[in-house]
Design a protein around this motif. Sequence first.
Motif, PDB file in Angstrom:
ATOM      1  N   UNK A 294      42.771  52.974-105.175  1.00 13.92           N
ATOM      2  CA  UNK A 294      44.175  52.433-105.453  1.00 13.92           C
ATOM      3  C   UNK A 294      44.611  52.311-106.944  1.00 13.92           C
ATOM      4  N   UNK A 295      43.563  52.089-107.817  1.00 13.75           N
ATOM      5  CA  UNK A 295      43.772  52.116-109.275  1.00 13.75           C
ATOM      6  C   UNK A 295      42.546  52.690-110.150  1.00 13.75           C
ATOM      7  N   UNK A 296      42.287  54.229-110.085  1.00 20.47           N
ATOM      8  CA  UNK A 296      41.217  54.837-110.878  1.00 20.47           C
ATOM      9  C   UNK A 296      41.153  54.445-112.174  1.00 20.47           C
ATOM     10  N   UNK A 297      42.414  54.418-112.876  1.00 20.67           N
ATOM     11  CA  UNK A 297      42.309  54.256-114.505  1.00 20.67           C
ATOM     12  C   UNK A 297      42.581  52.924-114.991  1.00 20.67           C
ATOM     13  N   UNK A 298      42.238  51.927-114.350  1.00 19.78           N
ATOM     14  CA  UNK A 298      42.350  50.335-114.566  1.00 19.78           C
ATOM     15  C   UNK A 298      41.003  49.998-115.255  1.00 19.78           C
ATOM     16  N   UNK A 299      41.184  49.955-116.502  1.00 23.29           N
ATOM     17  CA  UNK A 299      39.646  49.495-117.394  1.00 23.29           C
ATOM     18  C   UNK A 299      39.452  48.275-116.552  1.00 23.29           C
ATOM     19  N   UNK A 300      39.984  47.204-116.581  1.00 28.18           N
ATOM     20  CA  UNK A 300      39.566  45.946-116.165  1.00 28.18           C
ATOM     21  C   UNK A 300      38.984  45.901-114.727  1.00 28.18           C
ATOM     22  N   UNK A 301      39.684  46.554-114.044  1.00 27.36           N
ATOM     23  CA  UNK A 301      39.213  46.801-112.439  1.00 27.36           C
ATOM     24  C   UNK A 301      37.796  47.539-112.342  1.00 27.36           C
ATOM     25  N   UNK A 302      37.586  48.652-113.245  1.00 29.17           N
ATOM     26  CA  UNK A 302      36.459  49.439-113.437  1.00 29.17           C
ATOM     27  C   UNK A 302      35.072  48.634-114.252  1.00 29.17           C
ATOM     28  N   UNK A 303      35.545  47.785-115.022  1.00 26.66           N
ATOM     29  CA  UNK A 303      34.498  46.967-115.692  1.00 26.66           C
ATOM     30  C   UNK A 303      34.196  45.772-114.731  1.00 26.66           C
ATOM     31  N   UNK A 304      35.037  45.185-113.956  1.00 26.64           N
ATOM     32  CA  UNK A 304      34.571  44.352-113.139  1.00 26.64           C
ATOM     33  C   UNK A 304      33.770  44.721-112.086  1.00 26.64           C
ATOM     34  N   UNK A 305      33.995  45.948-111.627  1.00 27.65           N
ATOM     35  CA  UNK A 305      32.987  46.577-110.711  1.00 27.65           C
ATOM     36  C   UNK A 305      31.540  46.604-111.208  1.00 27.65           C
ATOM     37  N   UNK A 306      31.465  46.810-112.374  1.00 26.59           N
ATOM     38  CA  UNK A 306      30.422  47.109-113.198  1.00 26.59           C
ATOM     39  C   UNK A 306      29.753  45.579-113.268  1.00 26.59           C
ATOM     40  N   UNK A 307      30.405  44.474-113.230  1.00 26.26           N
ATOM     41  CA  UNK A 307      29.737  43.309-113.368  1.00 26.26           C
ATOM     42  C   UNK A 307      29.216  42.841-112.013  1.00 26.26           C
ATOM     43  N   UNK A 308      30.164  43.259-111.024  1.00 25.71           N
ATOM     44  CA  UNK A 308      29.478  43.092-109.676  1.00 25.71           C
ATOM     45  C   UNK A 308      28.404  43.843-109.343  1.00 25.71           C
ATOM     46  N   UNK A 319      25.907  50.843-114.621  1.00 25.59           N
ATOM     47  CA  UNK A 319      26.060  51.712-115.900  1.00 25.59           C
ATOM     48  C   UNK A 319      27.364  52.857-115.704  1.00 25.59           C
ATOM     49  N   UNK A 320      27.293  53.130-114.386  1.00 27.74           N
ATOM     50  CA  UNK A 320      28.383  54.187-114.101  1.00 27.74           C
ATOM     51  C   UNK A 320      29.822  53.447-114.575  1.00 27.74           C
ATOM     52  N   UNK A 321      29.863  52.421-113.876  1.00 29.58           N
ATOM     53  CA  UNK A 321      31.237  51.729-114.123  1.00 29.58           C
ATOM     54  C   UNK A 321      31.558  51.188-115.569  1.00 29.58           C
ATOM     55  N   UNK A 322      30.525  50.819-116.364  1.00 32.65           N
ATOM     56  CA  UNK A 322      31.009  50.641-117.696  1.00 32.65           C
ATOM     57  C   UNK A 322      31.280  51.604-118.470  1.00 32.65           C
ATOM     58  N   UNK A 323      30.656  52.632-118.131  1.00 35.64           N
ATOM     59  CA  UNK A 323      30.923  53.863-119.114  1.00 35.64           C
ATOM     60  C   UNK A 323      32.209  54.542-118.825  1.00 35.64           C
ATOM     61  N   UNK A 324      32.536  54.309-117.470  1.00 36.93           N
ATOM     62  CA  UNK A 324      33.956  54.601-116.937  1.00 36.93           C
ATOM     63  C   UNK A 324      35.064  53.854-117.614  1.00 36.93           C
ATOM     64  N   UNK A 325      34.624  52.632-117.672  1.00 37.27           N
ATOM     65  CA  UNK A 325      35.597  51.718-118.352  1.00 37.27           C
ATOM     66  C   UNK A 325      35.694  52.191-119.591  1.00 37.27           C
ATOM     67  N   UNK A 326      34.853  52.562-120.726  1.00 36.43           N
ATOM     68  CA  UNK A 326      34.604  52.702-121.926  1.00 36.43           C
ATOM     69  C   UNK A 326      35.557  54.226-122.091  1.00 36.43           C
TER      70      UNK A 326
END
Length: 422
Positions: A294-308, A319-326
Amino acid sequence: MKSKYVILASALLISVATFAQKDQIKSAEKALKSGDAQGALTILKDAENMVVNAKDVEQAQYYFVKGNAYLDLANKKVEEGKNLSLAAETYQKLIDTEKTSGKVKFSTQAAASITEIKGKLINAAIADSQASKHADGAKKLYDAYLLDKKDTINLYYAASTAVNAQDFDLALPMYEELKKLNYSGKGTSFTAVNKISGNEDGFNNAKDRDLAVKLGTHEKPKTEAIPSKRGEIYKNLALILVQKGRSEDAKKAIADARKANPEDSSLILTEANLYLESKDYDTYKKLVGEALQKDPNNADLVFNLGVISANAKNTADAEKYYLKAIEINPSYANAYLNLAALKLEAEKPIIDEMNKLGTTAKDMKRYDVLKAQRENVFRGVIPYLKKANELDPKNEDVSKTLLGVYKALEMTAEAKALKAKM
């Protein structure tokens, strides 16, 4: 003939009661003017039973004096929160009475007092929160909301404050009401720095803010988008329901929220987290995929996926999600910090094994291997901690962690330079 005398006697009794009531209201007014608000309330209590049958004018006057007495006590800090609420409730009865009768005498003053009370309740709630009396603050914010239901932000803050108090029984109906209202809180904030106080003041619109800047009372105007709070609201609602053993209700609440707000990506995360907690990993993965699609380039969304993922002990995905957010946002300080914290978790099993070793030649050899592994962990997190420190230099946790890493690696010059900046 006898019945006529009975009717006459009854009329006489009503007339006497009315006069008595008027005298009590006047006596209460006199007591209030002399500074005895509690005495005024005691006098009015005696007239309470007769108010129901009184004329609208007398009823309005009764409520006006009573409201003033409660407000006076609140202003004197006598059970402030309770008396502010009672004053507002009494003034509202006055306004309703005059609205029904069509005779307006005290309503304007009562409405002004209600506005004053609303401000006092909010200020008192802020003071309560600063004193860690969150439950008291939540109740006052909710009372402020009840005075003006158009100002729904007070309901949101009341619910959040109740959560801070860990009073979930208090918070639950507030979140349910926010859900019913479909509250989002999304909007735009208009602020500028007050030249006298140095504080950042908020304005209702850009025009008022720009006028204050033009007049010279304020400077450094700022306009910021306020993101939707629906995800947070439904997450907290769901978590409270889960805690109360109402998992199915929690899932229904999230499902309803997503139907009402199909474009709100944060709700997908909330639902994913809910299924993660109930160990339904297949549904969790499906929802994560949906969120990213739905929103592949939403840094907040990707970061939150990293947290979860990190909370689920799924280190590789985190690690994959945090690197993607960066990758999406190279200035995302929290992504660097969380990535460093994630990698530092590898130190614990190394330390645990080192502590169990003895002093044999074999153990000492193993110790050297583990020491090298630990140092490699530290070297691996330095780039992320340095970047997080660069982006957020006031974050003491980042500075202290980086300093500890420098010391562990005996990087004396780097540690000395960092300490000079702290």
